[in-house]
Design a protein around this motif. Structure first.
Motif, mmCIF file in Angstrom:
data_model
loop_
_atom_site.group_PDB
_atom_site.id
_atom_site.type_symbol
_atom_site.label_atom_id
_atom_site.label_comp_id
_atom_site.label_asym_id
_atom_site.label_seq_id
_atom_site.Cartn_x
_atom_site.Cartn_y
_atom_site.Cartn_z
ATOM 1 N N TRP A 63 -18.068 -1.500 -4.662
ATOM 2 C CA TRP A 63 -17.488 -1.026 -5.921
ATOM 3 C C TRP A 63 -17.799 0.459 -6.132
ATOM 4 C CZ3 TRP A 63 -13.781 -1.717 -9.016
ATOM 5 C CH2 TRP A 63 -13.821 -1.313 -10.345
ATOM 6 N N MET A 64 -19.027 0.870 -5.859
ATOM 7 C CA MET A 64 -19.395 2.276 -6.025
ATOM 8 C C MET A 64 -18.579 3.166 -5.083
ATOM 9 S SD MET A 64 -21.558 2.619 -8.428
ATOM 10 C CE MET A 64 -20.873 1.244 -9.315
ATOM 11 N N LYS A 68 -15.392 6.097 -6.216
ATOM 12 C CA LYS A 68 -15.377 7.517 -5.862
ATOM 13 C C LYS A 68 -13.945 8.024 -5.697
ATOM 14 C CE LYS A 68 -18.592 9.088 -2.950
ATOM 15 N NZ LYS A 68 -19.393 9.141 -1.716
#
Length: 129
Positions: A63-64, A68
């Motif tokens: 998810w991170m 981005k």
């Protein structure tokens, strides 16, 4: 970029679904639910609880990485496809019933994500220079 999104969301759904189903397996194997040291031992000696944690760690990092680059609106909506994948995995793994109302809800989630993605696509400036 589209390939990045497809692969990223595939892994996000995979990790999220793995985490949810692993928690269900843990709960099934730790029965009966009771507030006792025996129940806690049953939970933490079950390998599925660790698979669930790994699933959530994988989902977090995926998810991170997606955040981005992906637009937040459609990305957040697409992350809710987990509800649909967990439903179908539960039918297969836990013999849960398929109810027409659940299928209608899953269809609404999918249609909503498609509409958000189309709207986001129309808002993107054309790179025709």
């Amino acid at each position: 970029m589209r390939k990045f999104y497809l692969i990223g969301f595939f892994f996000l759904l995979l990790f999220d679904t793995l985490g949810q189903c692993s928690f269900k397996f843990t709960a099934e194997h730790a029965k009966p639910l009771e507030m006792s040291i025996d129940w806690i031992i049953r939970v933490f000696t079950n390998p599925w609880v660790y698979t669930a944690v790994l699933g959530y760690i994988g989902a977090f990092f995926t998810w991170m990485l997606l955040l981005k680059k992906a637009p937040i609106g459609p990305a957040f909506a697409a992350s809710h496809l987990e509800v649909v994948t967990v439903m179908f995995a539960s039918i297969w793994l836990f013999n849960e019933e398929v109810q027409w109302l659940r299928l209608v809800g899953a269809a609404c989630i999918i249609i909503g994500i498609i509409f958000l993605a189309l709207a986001e696509h129309k808002l993107q400036p054309n790179d025709q220079a």
